[in-house]
Design a protein around this motif. Sequence first.
Motif, mmCIF file in Angstrom:
data_model
loop_
_atom_site.group_PDB
_atom_site.id
_atom_site.type_symbol
_atom_site.label_atom_id
_atom_site.label_comp_id
_atom_site.label_asym_id
_atom_site.label_seq_id
_atom_site.Cartn_x
_atom_site.Cartn_y
_atom_site.Cartn_z
ATOM 1 N N VAL A 63 14.704 -1.918 -6.620
ATOM 2 C CA VAL A 63 13.891 -0.859 -6.018
ATOM 3 C C VAL A 63 14.501 0.519 -6.294
ATOM 4 N N GLN A 64 15.820 0.610 -6.285
ATOM 5 C CA GLN A 64 16.493 1.890 -6.490
ATOM 6 C C GLN A 64 16.573 2.310 -7.956
ATOM 7 N N SER A 65 16.551 1.355 -8.872
ATOM 8 C CA SER A 65 16.742 1.663 -10.297
ATOM 9 C C SER A 65 15.759 2.706 -10.840
ATOM 10 N N PRO A 66 14.452 2.569 -10.586
ATOM 11 C CA PRO A 66 13.541 3.598 -11.106
ATOM 12 C C PRO A 66 13.834 5.002 -10.564
ATOM 13 N N LYS A 67 14.237 5.080 -9.285
ATOM 14 C CA LYS A 67 14.564 6.385 -8.709
ATOM 15 C C LYS A 67 15.780 6.991 -9.392
ATOM 16 N N ILE A 68 16.713 6.155 -9.812
ATOM 17 C CA ILE A 68 17.916 6.631 -10.495
ATOM 18 C C ILE A 68 17.578 7.032 -11.929
ATOM 19 N N ILE A 69 16.839 6.189 -12.614
ATOM 20 C CA ILE A 69 16.516 6.429 -14.025
ATOM 21 C C ILE A 69 15.550 7.601 -14.178
ATOM 22 N N PHE A 70 14.587 7.712 -13.275
ATOM 23 C CA PHE A 70 13.583 8.778 -13.333
ATOM 24 C C PHE A 70 13.768 9.715 -12.141
ATOM 25 N N SER A 71 14.919 10.326 -12.043
ATOM 26 C CA SER A 71 15.282 11.131 -10.872
ATOM 27 C C SER A 71 14.412 12.369 -10.690
ATOM 28 N N ASP A 72 13.677 12.774 -11.726
ATOM 29 C CA ASP A 72 12.826 13.957 -11.623
ATOM 30 C C ASP A 72 11.435 13.641 -11.063
ATOM 31 N N ARG A 73 11.161 12.353 -10.796
ATOM 32 C CA ARG A 73 9.855 11.956 -10.285
ATOM 33 C C ARG A 73 9.945 11.581 -8.806
ATOM 34 N N ASN A 74 8.867 11.798 -8.083
ATOM 35 C CA ASN A 74 8.774 11.403 -6.677
ATOM 36 C C ASN A 74 8.279 9.961 -6.613
ATOM 37 N N ILE A 75 9.232 9.030 -6.684
ATOM 38 C CA ILE A 75 8.905 7.601 -6.681
ATOM 39 C C ILE A 75 9.863 6.881 -5.743
ATOM 40 N N GLY A 76 9.502 5.646 -5.415
ATOM 41 C CA GLY A 76 10.402 4.793 -4.645
ATOM 42 C C GLY A 76 10.282 4.919 -3.145
ATOM 43 N N ALA A 77 9.232 5.582 -2.674
ATOM 44 C CA ALA A 77 9.028 5.702 -1.234
ATOM 45 C C ALA A 77 7.543 5.900 -0.972
ATOM 46 N N ILE A 78 7.131 5.522 0.210
ATOM 47 C CA ILE A 78 5.744 5.770 0.618
ATOM 48 C C ILE A 78 5.781 7.028 1.474
ATOM 49 N N LYS A 79 5.551 8.170 0.804
ATOM 50 C CA LYS A 79 5.605 9.479 1.453
ATOM 51 C C LYS A 79 4.545 10.377 0.832
ATOM 52 N N ASP A 80 4.146 11.408 1.569
ATOM 53 C CA ASP A 80 3.239 12.412 1.015
ATOM 54 C C ASP A 80 3.872 13.018 -0.227
ATOM 55 N N GLY A 81 3.065 13.166 -1.264
ATOM 56 C CA GLY A 81 3.534 13.790 -2.496
ATOM 57 C C GLY A 81 4.216 12.842 -3.468
ATOM 58 N N TYR A 82 4.383 11.602 -3.081
ATOM 59 C CA TYR A 82 5.009 10.617 -3.966
ATOM 60 C C TYR A 82 3.935 9.875 -4.746
ATOM 61 N N GLU A 83 4.306 9.392 -5.924
ATOM 62 C CA GLU A 83 3.385 8.605 -6.728
ATOM 63 C C GLU A 83 3.020 7.330 -5.968
ATOM 64 N N ALA A 84 1.755 6.999 -5.982
ATOM 65 C CA ALA A 84 1.295 5.784 -5.304
ATOM 66 C C ALA A 84 1.314 4.633 -6.307
ATOM 67 N N SER A 85 2.505 4.203 -6.659
ATOM 68 C CA SER A 85 2.680 3.094 -7.599
ATOM 69 C C SER A 85 3.506 2.021 -6.916
ATOM 70 N N PHE A 86 2.971 0.801 -6.894
ATOM 71 C CA PHE A 86 3.691 -0.284 -6.228
ATOM 72 C C PHE A 86 3.151 -1.625 -6.689
ATOM 73 N N LEU A 87 3.891 -2.667 -6.347
ATOM 74 C CA LEU A 87 3.504 -4.046 -6.636
ATOM 75 C C LEU A 87 3.318 -4.789 -5.326
ATOM 76 N N VAL A 88 2.385 -5.728 -5.307
ATOM 77 C CA VAL A 88 2.226 -6.641 -4.182
ATOM 78 C C VAL A 88 2.615 -8.020 -4.696
ATOM 79 N N LEU A 89 3.558 -8.641 -4.001
ATOM 80 C CA LEU A 89 4.059 -9.947 -4.417
ATOM 81 C C LEU A 89 3.428 -11.056 -3.596
ATOM 82 N N LYS A 90 3.292 -12.214 -4.216
ATOM 83 C CA LYS A 90 2.704 -13.376 -3.544
ATOM 84 C C LYS A 90 3.650 -13.961 -2.507
#
Length: 115
Positions: A63-90
């Motif tokens: 979960v933390q890896s994308p935030k580290i690799i793409f530190s300039d993007r608002n990812i890895g949290a469900i917050k206002d202004g963050y990208e709405a990208s996620f996976l739903v697992l079975k």
Amino acid sequence: MALDTVLLQKKYAFLKEQLIRFKNANITIALGADQTNTTLSEEIDDIIEIGAFNNLELLNILVQSPKIIFSDRNIGAIKDGYEASFLVLKENPLEDITAIKKIVKRVKNGLELKW
């Protein structure tokens, strides 16, 4: 084949020792496919096989890896202004880490991806 198996076991033992040292030293670990002939899925399979992390530790790394690799993007949290990208697992990856491959829904930038 036996020699390859022995060499792979030695490689995994070395990597496990190093990863545990990094973990114990509180070094941030990020996973990604760093070779052109491998995929992230293969890298994750190797990390699972090595056995240096429990399910929660590995899930946190993933979960933390994308935030580290793409530190300039608002990812890895469900917050206002963050990208709405996620996976739903079975299934729950805390119970079985291979559940990370049992994806039932993919959403990227708020749009469901069909596969």
